[in-house]
Design a protein around this motif. Structure first.
Motif, short mmCIF file in Angstrom:
data_model
loop_
_atom_site.label_atom_id
_atom_site.label_comp_id
_atom_site.label_asym_id
_atom_site.label_seq_id
_atom_site.Cartn_x
_atom_site.Cartn_y
_atom_site.Cartn_z
N TYR A 28 33.34 -19.80 -5.58
CA TYR A 28 32.06 -19.93 -4.87
C TYR A 28 32.23 -19.62 -3.38
O TYR A 28 31.49 -18.81 -2.81
CB TYR A 28 31.50 -21.34 -5.06
CG TYR A 28 30.03 -21.43 -4.71
CD1 TYR A 28 29.05 -21.27 -5.69
CD2 TYR A 28 29.60 -21.64 -3.39
CE1 TYR A 28 27.71 -21.32 -5.38
CE2 TYR A 28 28.26 -21.68 -3.07
CZ TYR A 28 27.31 -21.53 -4.07
OH TYR A 28 25.97 -21.57 -3.75
N ASN A 29 33.22 -20.24 -2.77
CA ASN A 29 33.43 -20.03 -1.33
C ASN A 29 33.80 -18.59 -1.01
O ASN A 29 33.36 -18.04 0.02
CB ASN A 29 34.53 -20.96 -0.82
CG ASN A 29 34.14 -22.42 -0.91
OD1 ASN A 29 32.96 -22.76 -0.92
ND2 ASN A 29 35.13 -23.31 -1.00
N ASP B 222 31.33 -25.28 -10.15
CA ASP B 222 30.90 -24.42 -9.05
C ASP B 222 31.21 -22.95 -9.34
O ASP B 222 30.54 -22.05 -8.81
CB ASP B 222 31.50 -24.85 -7.71
CG ASP B 222 32.99 -25.09 -7.73
OD1 ASP B 222 33.71 -24.33 -8.42
OD2 ASP B 222 33.45 -26.04 -7.08
N THR B 223 32.21 -22.69 -10.18
CA THR B 223 32.50 -21.31 -10.58
C THR B 223 31.41 -20.78 -11.50
O THR B 223 30.95 -19.64 -11.36
CB THR B 223 33.88 -21.23 -11.27
OG1 THR B 223 34.89 -21.56 -10.31
CG2 THR B 223 34.14 -19.82 -11.80
N LEU C 279 32.87 -15.87 -2.69
CA LEU C 279 31.67 -15.03 -2.82
C LEU C 279 30.70 -15.24 -1.67
O LEU C 279 30.03 -14.32 -1.22
CB LEU C 279 30.99 -15.29 -4.17
CG LEU C 279 31.75 -14.81 -5.40
CD1 LEU C 279 31.05 -15.24 -6.68
CD2 LEU C 279 31.91 -13.29 -5.38
N VAL C 280 30.62 -16.48 -1.17
CA VAL C 280 29.81 -16.75 0.00
C VAL C 280 30.38 -16.00 1.22
O VAL C 280 29.64 -15.39 2.00
CB VAL C 280 29.73 -18.27 0.30
CG1 VAL C 280 29.14 -18.52 1.68
CG2 VAL C 280 28.90 -18.96 -0.77
N THR D 276 40.86 -17.59 -0.18
CA THR D 276 39.82 -18.59 -0.35
C THR D 276 40.46 -19.94 -0.68
O THR D 276 41.67 -20.11 -0.59
CB THR D 276 38.82 -18.15 -1.43
OG1 THR D 276 37.73 -19.08 -1.49
CG2 THR D 276 39.48 -18.07 -2.80
N ILE E 129 26.68 -14.22 -2.55
CA ILE E 129 25.80 -15.30 -2.99
C ILE E 129 25.40 -16.13 -1.77
O ILE E 129 26.01 -16.02 -0.71
CB ILE E 129 26.44 -16.21 -4.06
CG1 ILE E 129 27.72 -16.87 -3.55
CG2 ILE E 129 26.73 -15.43 -5.31
CD1 ILE E 129 28.30 -17.88 -4.52
N GLU F 234 24.85 -16.96 -10.01
CA GLU F 234 24.15 -16.47 -8.82
C GLU F 234 24.52 -15.02 -8.52
O GLU F 234 23.67 -14.23 -8.08
CB GLU F 234 24.47 -17.36 -7.62
CG GLU F 234 23.86 -18.75 -7.70
CD GLU F 234 24.10 -19.57 -6.45
OE1 GLU F 234 24.46 -18.98 -5.40
OE2 GLU F 234 23.93 -20.80 -6.52
N GLY G 270 36.26 -25.05 -5.18
CA GLY G 270 35.23 -24.07 -4.88
C GLY G 270 35.74 -22.70 -4.51
O GLY G 270 35.05 -21.94 -3.82
N LYS H 46 28.34 -21.73 -11.53
CA LYS H 46 27.18 -21.53 -10.66
C LYS H 46 27.33 -20.23 -9.86
O LYS H 46 26.38 -19.45 -9.73
CB LYS H 46 27.04 -22.72 -9.72
CG LYS H 46 25.81 -22.70 -8.82
CD LYS H 46 25.70 -24.02 -8.06
CE LYS H 46 24.42 -24.10 -7.26
NZ LYS H 46 24.44 -23.22 -6.07
N ALA H 47 28.54 -19.99 -9.37
CA ALA H 47 28.78 -18.81 -8.54
C ALA H 47 28.58 -17.53 -9.34
O ALA H 47 27.94 -16.58 -8.87
CB ALA H 47 30.20 -18.86 -7.98
#
Length: 257
Positions: free
Chosen positions: A248-249, A24-25, A251-252, A239, A257, A31, A245, A27-28
């Motif tokens: 990812y979390n 997931d990192t 950055l969301v 986070t 992202i 993105e 995650g 992917k983050a």
């Protein structure tokens, strides 16, 4: 605030305890780049330790050696080596205390002891090659950071040098030795000034004691869920764990992202 750049620590942030990048990192970060935001590595590690990781992530800009060596898209922006006088003073004191040292240069690193158990154990946790042996390496090369191998109860032995250097523990048997006042934040400031980006437009992720200044400097400082408890007061947001995650979390949460 429209954030333009994100600085990522490595150990415990981009990679987990096994030194693996969570899917997931990956992917983050992908993105993040697709959204036009610059990812930058900000680490205590030397450049030669991070190249494989940087290539996997597609990142070519980094603040290394706790801010003493900064590169943007392959171009060196900032260097701050330790003075020869400081290195000599530390060598003298470490020898008196029978503590091993490691010298980190621009392209490689060497120890002043062969097969010292403290060096072997601490460096093994980084999952990189052990240093070579060359106690004279520092004399003809710029040294941006050193490892001082001692236990926490022995730190007081080096108080007399604290006006000449900075010590940050990263392992029960090892400390980073930096130029006085040096930090990731100083290296980040050098990069931001060159890019014309304000600190308010930056985000930083970290988990360790050497991330305090970086998180405090950034417009949004994010501590990982697995962060050292002493880092938390410096964060604007905490986070989730690196393996849950965290990147990812985070950055969301800040809308990138």
């Amino acid at each position: 605030m429209a954030y333009k750049i994100v600085f990522f620590d490595i150990d415990g942030t981009l990679v987990n305890e096994e030194k693996e990048i969570p899917k997931d990192t990956l992917k983050a970060v992908s993105e993040l780049k697709q959204n036009g935001v610059e990812p930058v590595i900000a680490t205590g590690r030397a450049p030669y330790f991070i190249k494989p990781l940087a290539e996997v992530l597609g990142i070519d800009s980094y603040v290394c050696l706790n801010g003493a060596y900064v590169v943007y898209k392959g171009k060196t922006l900032h260097k701050r080596p330790l003075s020869k006088e400081t290195i000599q003073a530390l060598i003298t004191l470490a020898a008196r205390n029978r503590h091993a040292l490691v010298f980190e240069g621009e392209h490689t690193y060497f120890a002043d002891s062969e097969n010292h158990p403290f060096v072997t154990e601490s460096v093994d946790t980084l999952k990189v090659d052990q240093p070579g042996y060359d106690p004279e390496f520092w004399k003809n090369n710029e040294i941006y950071q050193m490892f001082l191998h001692c236990e926490s109860h022995e730190e007081a032995l080096y108080e007399e040098l604290l006006s000449q250097l900075r010590l940050i523990r990263w392992h029960p048997l090892a400390m980073d030795v930096l130029p006085p006042g040096s930090s990731k934040a100083k290296g980040i400031e050098a990069m931001l000034n060159m890019l014309g980006i304000s600190t308010e437009e930056s985000v930083a992720f970290g988990d360790g004691l050497n991330d305090k200044e970086m998180l405090e400097l950034a417009g949004m400082g994010i501590a990982m869920g697995n962060a050292h408890e002493e880092l938390l007061p410096y964060a604007d947001y905490v986070t989730s764990h690196v393996d849950e995650g965290g990147i990812y979390n985070g950055l969301v949460k800040v809308g990138l992202i």
